[in-house]
Design an enzyme around this catalytic site. Structure first.
Site, PDB file in Angstrom:
ATOM      1  N   SER A   1       0.822  -1.205   0.000  1.00 35.58           N
ATOM      2  CA  SER A   1       0.000   0.000   0.000  1.00 35.58           C
ATOM      3  C   SER A   1       0.859   1.259   0.000  1.00 35.58           C
ATOM      4  O   SER A   1       1.474   1.559  -1.001  1.00 35.58           O
ATOM      5  CB  SER A   1      -1.029   0.038   1.122  1.00 35.58           C
ATOM      6  OG  SER A   1      -1.997   1.035   0.806  1.00 35.58           O
TER       7      SER A   1
ATOM      8  N   CYS B   1      -1.342  -3.774   3.736  1.00 36.02           N
ATOM      9  CA  CYS B   1      -2.229  -4.921   3.601  1.00 36.02           C
ATOM     10  C   CYS B   1      -1.554  -6.147   4.203  1.00 36.02           C
ATOM     11  O   CYS B   1      -0.431  -6.469   3.839  1.00 36.02           O
ATOM     12  CB  CYS B   1      -2.548  -5.181   2.132  1.00 36.02           C
ATOM     13  SG  CYS B   1      -3.361  -3.800   1.329  1.00 36.02           S
TER      14      CYS B   1
ATOM     15  N   HIS C   1       4.418  14.315   6.326  1.00 35.50           N
ATOM     16  CA  HIS C   1       4.522  15.752   6.081  1.00 35.50           C
ATOM     17  C   HIS C   1       5.093  16.394   7.333  1.00 35.50           C
ATOM     18  O   HIS C   1       4.631  16.109   8.437  1.00 35.50           O
ATOM     19  CB  HIS C   1       3.163  16.360   5.742  1.00 35.50           C
ATOM     20  CG  HIS C   1       3.280  17.771   5.268  1.00 35.50           C
ATOM     21  ND1 HIS C   1       3.690  18.096   3.995  1.00 35.50           N
ATOM     22  CD2 HIS C   1       3.083  18.947   5.908  1.00 35.50           C
ATOM     23  CE1 HIS C   1       3.720  19.416   3.868  1.00 35.50           C
ATOM     24  NE2 HIS C   1       3.361  19.950   5.022  1.00 35.50           N
TER      25      HIS C   1
END
Length: 124
Positions: free
Chosen positions: A65, A85, A70
């Site tokens: 995934s 996953c 940030h």
């Protein structure tokens, strides 16, 4: 294929502002952490802002995934988001704690994801 997964977010405050501006150090850390945790990195994108705090945004596309982050150097804050996953994020969490040091405050939340989880939650 089983669609079960873990979606973990980290909110870290008190991080070193110089580290949060260092796109290269952050890239090396996250790439190394993903490789150490045996995730398959398909691609990555890093963007260094040159105005408004000089933060860094990173995104790693995984076969399992994604990982994104940030930074906000002006407030000593970084947000990290990892969805995987099948495999849990425990080794990533340990690496994050070691990298950012003992002087930070870390809040971690994990959601279980997948069609079976969603269906069971809807029954409640």
């Amino acid at each position: 294929m089983d669609d079960f997964g873990y979606h973990t977010i980290w909110d870290i405050t008190g991080a070193d502002s110089y580290l949060l501006k260092d796109a290269s150090a952050l890239h090396d850390f996250f790439l190394g952490t993903l490789q150490y945790s045996r995730f398959t990195v398909l691609d990555h994108l890093i963007y260094k802002f040159d105005v408004g705090g000089e933060g860094v945004t990173g995104l790693y596309l995984l076969s399992e995934s994604h990982l994104s982050y940030h930074t906000y150097p002006e407030t000593h804050y970084i947000s990290i988001d990892v969805y995987t996953c099948g495999s849990n994020n425990i080794s990533i969490s340990e690496c994050i704690r070691n990298f950012f040091g003992s002087g930070v405050q870390i809040v971690t939340r994990t959601l279980l994801r997948g069609s079976n989880v969603v269906f069971k939650e809807a029954e409640k």
